[in-house]
Design a protein around this motif. Structure first.
Motif, PDB file in Angstrom:
ATOM      1  N   LYS A  12       0.834  -1.210   0.000  1.00  0.00           N
ATOM      2  CA  LYS A  12       0.000   0.000   0.000  1.00  0.00           C
ATOM      3  C   LYS A  12       0.872   1.265   0.000  1.00  0.00           C
ATOM      4  CE  LYS A  12      -3.918  -2.209   0.135  1.00  0.00           C
ATOM      5  NZ  LYS A  12      -4.771  -2.261  -1.096  1.00  0.00           N
ATOM      6  N   VAL A  13       1.934   1.242   0.787  1.00  0.00           N
ATOM      7  CA  VAL A  13       2.839   2.393   0.831  1.00  0.00           C
ATOM      8  C   VAL A  13       3.512   2.583  -0.529  1.00  0.00           C
ATOM      9  CG1 VAL A  13       4.976   3.282   1.834  1.00  0.00           C
ATOM     10  CG2 VAL A  13       3.231   2.270   3.312  1.00  0.00           C
ATOM     11  N   ALA A  14       3.969   1.473  -1.127  1.00  0.00           N
ATOM     12  CA  ALA A  14       4.619   1.550  -2.434  1.00  0.00           C
ATOM     13  C   ALA A  14       3.666   2.083  -3.494  1.00  0.00           C
ATOM     14  CB  ALA A  14       5.141   0.168  -2.843  1.00  0.00           C
ATOM     15  N   ASP A  15       2.387   1.717  -3.379  1.00  0.00           N
ATOM     16  CA  ASP A  15       1.383   2.155  -4.349  1.00  0.00           C
ATOM     17  C   ASP A  15       1.228   3.675  -4.344  1.00  0.00           C
ATOM     18  OD1 ASP A  15      -0.361   1.484  -6.369  1.00  0.00           O
ATOM     19  OD2 ASP A  15      -2.099   1.350  -5.054  1.00  0.00           O
ATOM     20  N   VAL A  16       1.614   4.308  -3.227  1.00  0.00           N
ATOM     21  CA  VAL A  16       1.513   5.767  -3.115  1.00  0.00           C
ATOM     22  C   VAL A  16       2.827   6.454  -3.488  1.00  0.00           C
ATOM     23  CG1 VAL A  16       1.139   7.696  -1.532  1.00  0.00           C
ATOM     24  CG2 VAL A  16      -0.290   5.646  -1.363  1.00  0.00           C
ATOM     25  N   ILE A  17       3.928   6.012  -2.876  1.00  0.00           N
ATOM     26  CA  ILE A  17       5.175   6.775  -3.030  1.00  0.00           C
ATOM     27  C   ILE A  17       5.905   6.507  -4.345  1.00  0.00           C
ATOM     28  CG2 ILE A  17       5.471   6.873  -0.537  1.00  0.00           C
ATOM     29  CD1 ILE A  17       7.842   4.952  -0.854  1.00  0.00           C
ATOM     30  N   ILE A  18       5.762   5.307  -4.913  1.00  0.00           N
ATOM     31  CA  ILE A  18       6.521   5.000  -6.127  1.00  0.00           C
ATOM     32  C   ILE A  18       6.066   5.857  -7.312  1.00  0.00           C
ATOM     33  CG2 ILE A  18       7.293   3.224  -7.727  1.00  0.00           C
ATOM     34  CD1 ILE A  18       8.308   3.053  -4.767  1.00  0.00           C
ATOM     35  N   PRO A  19       4.743   5.987  -7.559  1.00  0.00           N
ATOM     36  CA  PRO A  19       4.341   6.887  -8.654  1.00  0.00           C
ATOM     37  C   PRO A  19       4.814   8.326  -8.437  1.00  0.00           C
ATOM     38  CG  PRO A  19       2.517   5.455  -8.051  1.00  0.00           C
ATOM     39  CD  PRO A  19       3.584   5.262  -7.011  1.00  0.00           C
ATOM     40  N   ILE A  20       4.731   8.824  -7.191  1.00  0.00           N
ATOM     41  CA  ILE A  20       5.214  10.180  -6.906  1.00  0.00           C
ATOM     42  C   ILE A  20       6.700  10.285  -7.218  1.00  0.00           C
ATOM     43  CG2 ILE A  20       5.620  11.876  -5.073  1.00  0.00           C
ATOM     44  CD1 ILE A  20       3.104  10.806  -3.694  1.00  0.00           C
ATOM     45  N   MET A  21       7.448   9.303  -6.747  1.00  0.00           N
ATOM     46  CA  MET A  21       8.894   9.276  -6.936  1.00  0.00           C
ATOM     47  C   MET A  21       9.257   9.262  -8.415  1.00  0.00           C
ATOM     48  SD  MET A  21      11.425   6.197  -5.676  1.00  0.00           S
ATOM     49  CE  MET A  21      10.899   5.029  -6.941  1.00  0.00           C
ATOM     50  N   ALA A  22       8.673   8.328  -9.151  1.00  0.00           N
ATOM     51  CA  ALA A  22       9.033   8.163 -10.558  1.00  0.00           C
ATOM     52  C   ALA A  22       8.569   9.340 -11.409  1.00  0.00           C
ATOM     53  CB  ALA A  22       8.441   6.858 -11.089  1.00  0.00           C
ATOM     54  N   ILE A  23       7.321   9.750 -11.211  1.00  0.00           N
ATOM     55  CA  ILE A  23       6.765  10.821 -12.047  1.00  0.00           C
ATOM     56  C   ILE A  23       7.495  12.141 -11.818  1.00  0.00           C
ATOM     57  CG2 ILE A  23       4.701  12.233 -12.452  1.00  0.00           C
ATOM     58  CD1 ILE A  23       3.039   9.682 -11.936  1.00  0.00           C
ATOM     59  N   SER A  24       7.819  12.463 -10.561  1.00  0.00           N
ATOM     60  CA  SER A  24       8.500  13.733 -10.285  1.00  0.00           C
ATOM     61  C   SER A  24       9.895  13.752 -10.899  1.00  0.00           C
ATOM     62  CB  SER A  24       8.575  13.981  -8.771  1.00  0.00           C
ATOM     63  OG  SER A  24       9.306  12.953  -8.121  1.00  0.00           O
ATOM     64  N   TYR A  25      10.615  12.649 -10.805  1.00  0.00           N
ATOM     65  CA  TYR A  25      11.974  12.598 -11.369  1.00  0.00           C
ATOM     66  C   TYR A  25      11.939  12.642 -12.895  1.00  0.00           C
ATOM     67  CZ  TYR A  25      16.942  11.404 -11.565  1.00  0.00           C
ATOM     68  OH  TYR A  25      18.292  11.437 -11.776  1.00  0.00           O
ATOM     69  N   ILE A  26      11.004  11.898 -13.494  1.00  0.00           N
ATOM     70  CA  ILE A  26      10.867  11.902 -14.948  1.00  0.00           C
ATOM     71  C   ILE A  26      10.454  13.295 -15.435  1.00  0.00           C
ATOM     72  CG2 ILE A  26       9.510  10.986 -16.881  1.00  0.00           C
ATOM     73  CD1 ILE A  26       9.318   8.339 -15.265  1.00  0.00           C
ATOM     74  N   ALA A  27       9.542  13.947 -14.703  1.00  0.00           N
ATOM     75  CA  ALA A  27       9.088  15.287 -15.093  1.00  0.00           C
ATOM     76  C   ALA A  27      10.250  16.280 -15.085  1.00  0.00           C
ATOM     77  CB  ALA A  27       7.983  15.766 -14.150  1.00  0.00           C
ATOM     78  N   MET A  28      11.102  16.194 -14.056  1.00  0.00           N
ATOM     79  CA  MET A  28      12.260  17.073 -13.994  1.00  0.00           C
ATOM     80  C   MET A  28      13.182  16.840 -15.197  1.00  0.00           C
ATOM     81  SD  MET A  28      14.202  19.356 -12.623  1.00  0.00           S
ATOM     82  CE  MET A  28      13.745  19.637 -10.910  1.00  0.00           C
ATOM     83  N   ALA A  29      13.425  15.568 -15.533  1.00  0.00           N
ATOM     84  CA  ALA A  29      14.291  15.249 -16.666  1.00  0.00           C
ATOM     85  C   ALA A  29      13.677  15.744 -17.981  1.00  0.00           C
ATOM     86  CB  ALA A  29      14.528  13.744 -16.732  1.00  0.00           C
ATOM     87  N   LEU A  30      12.368  15.589 -18.131  1.00  0.00           N
ATOM     88  CA  LEU A  30      11.698  16.049 -19.357  1.00  0.00           C
ATOM     89  C   LEU A  30      11.805  17.562 -19.514  1.00  0.00           C
ATOM     90  CD1 LEU A  30       8.476  13.817 -19.451  1.00  0.00           C
ATOM     91  CD2 LEU A  30      10.456  13.719 -20.987  1.00  0.00           C
TER      92      LEU A  30
END
Length: 474
Positions: free
Chosen positions: A208-226
């Motif tokens: 449940k914790v991973a279901d919340v933090i992993i999308p935040i983690m991945a999307i924020s880092y990818i957005a910065m790179a984009l």
């Protein structure tokens, strides 16, 4: 102590230097071509778990999507930020190409190891499942190989649950101290508290914790790179050409040329995405799915996300900037990534990277804990053993965070991971024919018009499968 360190260094040199990487590459290529390029055939199907409708029968179980995100959280860590920077520094831009190549090959290896973990999983009294390499060794190869499963379990606990968790705590505390000026002890207390809260909730809370933090983690880092890529879009074709040309020796960026690019790309890529190392199957086995290949396909996606997406983000951030100078000595590791970010968007980026490192490290901590707990269940069924492990991990996260040199004690982690990886690869080689049986069954059902293939345990009655784990899949 020096004698012991020399022994583990020799083990590390043998596994990571002479045997493991060639074995992983050859096995990955074999799995890819013998399976008919399975990772490419089902590439589109991998993404269905992210947006498809959830099966109502997953209620009370860990879903395929949750298991995917837990494994992504484990794979994505310091290797994606610091490891890529090291690969580029030592191997030049061409190392990035070989990271991509080994990830595409590793997707097949991950598919088979995770499918076998699903096939041989065992149902627990609380409705969850347990599985992984230790169990497919015991139930797939037979009791005479239990000693191999025990060796694997001991190495998994030593490397991931103990050593790597101390490293993760140290990484977060160091980043917070350098960029925010936060004393290590406060970071250690914070990490220990949230780690304890999550790990004492078991795999369902971890998911449940991973279901919340992993999308935040991945999307924020990818957005910065984009954003950085868009700001430097005119330079992108030149960077891609540098990556490809350096990969094949058309231009030399560092000493060693093409050889350095291949060596660093393969090593860092394998270390980052963990395909074939035998860690992710422990998490893949806990998901509720109708057919083992389903989760194998899903877990291939986690390799793709880790290397092709996240590692590429770091690579483009570095190569599109002016901090990295090919062949020059100086800035390396996480500092290269951090200073490259700052050069693109300003000094606030160092705080963003600290936040990213915190999420990356914490997701790895909870993932590493579960690997340790799952391995411990092979060695002992005493509930007290689990509580001792949980307490030890919380303590090690705190110790790793508060003592800058504490992680030097855990020099055994990489050699232990090398041993467990070799054990896993030997087991995978022996069980590959069964993996092909599963894949052929899956393909036959698809060809017959079955949209969602289902495992019929009677077709595999010659195997030691726990029918209770597959009793409600139809």
């Amino acid at each position: 102590m020096g004698f012991i360190e020399n022994i583990f260094n020799a083990i590390g040199d043998f596994t990571w230097g002479w045997s493991l990487i060639p074995f992983l590459v050859v096995l990955g290529l074999t799995f890819t071509f013998v399976s008919g390029l399975v990772q490419f055939q089902f590439f589109g199907r991998m993404f269905q778990v992210l947006y498809g409708k959830q099966d109502p029968r997953t209620a009370g179980h860990v879903s395929s999507r949750e298991a995917l995100l837990v494994s992504v959280g484990g794979r994505v860590g310091g290797g994606n930020i610091a490891g890529v920077a090291v690969a580029i520094t030592l191997g030049g831009p061409g190392a990035v190409f070989w990271m991509w190549a080994i990830a595409l090959v590793g997707m097949a290896t991950s598919l088979f190891e995770c499918s076998l973990a699903q096939l041989y999983k065992r149902a627990e009294p609380d409705g969850t499942y347990r599985g992984g390499p230790a169990r497919y060794i015991i139930f797939g190869l037979g009791e005479q190989f239990r000693w191999l499963a025990v060796l694997y379990a001991v190495c998994l606990i030593a490397a991931f649950a103990l050593g790597f968790n101390a490293f993760q705590g140290n990484t977060v505390a160091g980043a917070a101290e350098d960029s925010l000026g936060i004393n290590r002890i406060w970071t250690g207390i914070f990490l220990a508290i949230i780690t304890g809260f999550v790990v004492y909730g078991g795999i369902k809370r971890i998911a449940k914790v991973a279901d919340v933090i992993i999308p935040i983690m991945a999307i924020s880092y990818i957005a910065m790179a984009l954003i950085i890529i868009l700001l430097n879009i005119t330079s992108l074709p030149g960077v891609i050409w540098d990556i490809v040309s350096n990969a094949f020796g058309l231009q030399e960026a560092v000493g060693g040329g093409m050889g350095a690019a291949i060596a660093q790309g393969l090593r860092r890529g394998l270390f980052s995405n963990e395909a074939g190392l035998g860690s992710a199957p422990n998490v893949a086995a806990v998901a509720y799915v109708r057919h083992p290949i389903n989760q194998g396909i899903v877990q291939s996606l986690s390799v793709f996300i880790d290397t092709i997406v996240i590692c590429s983000c770091t690579a483009f951030v570095i190569l599109l900037g002016d901090v990295y100078v090919p062949g020059a000595e100086g800035i390396n590791g996480v500092a290269l990534t951090q200073q490259s970010l700052v050069s693109h968007v300003g000094s606030w980026a160092q705080y963003f990277l600290t936040f990213a490192i915190l999420l990356f490290a914490f997701s790895s901590i909870i993932y590493n804990y579960y690997l340790g707990e799952n391995a411990l269940s092979v060695l002992s069924t005493n509930p007290k053993a689990v509580h001792i492990l949980r307490g030890a991990i919380v303590a090690l996260v705190f110790i790793g965070a508060t003592a800058p040199a504490a992680t030097s004690v855990f020099f055994f982690s990489d050699p232990m991971m090398g041993i467990l990886a070799l054990v896993n690869l030997v087991a995978l080689t022996m069980l590959f024919p069964i993996g092909l049986r599963l894949l052929n069954d899956f393909r036959q059902q698809l060809a017959a018009g079955v949209e969602h293939p289902v495992l019929d345990v009677e077709k595999f009655s010659d195997l030691n499968i726990d029918k209770a784990a597959w009793s409600d899949v139809k």
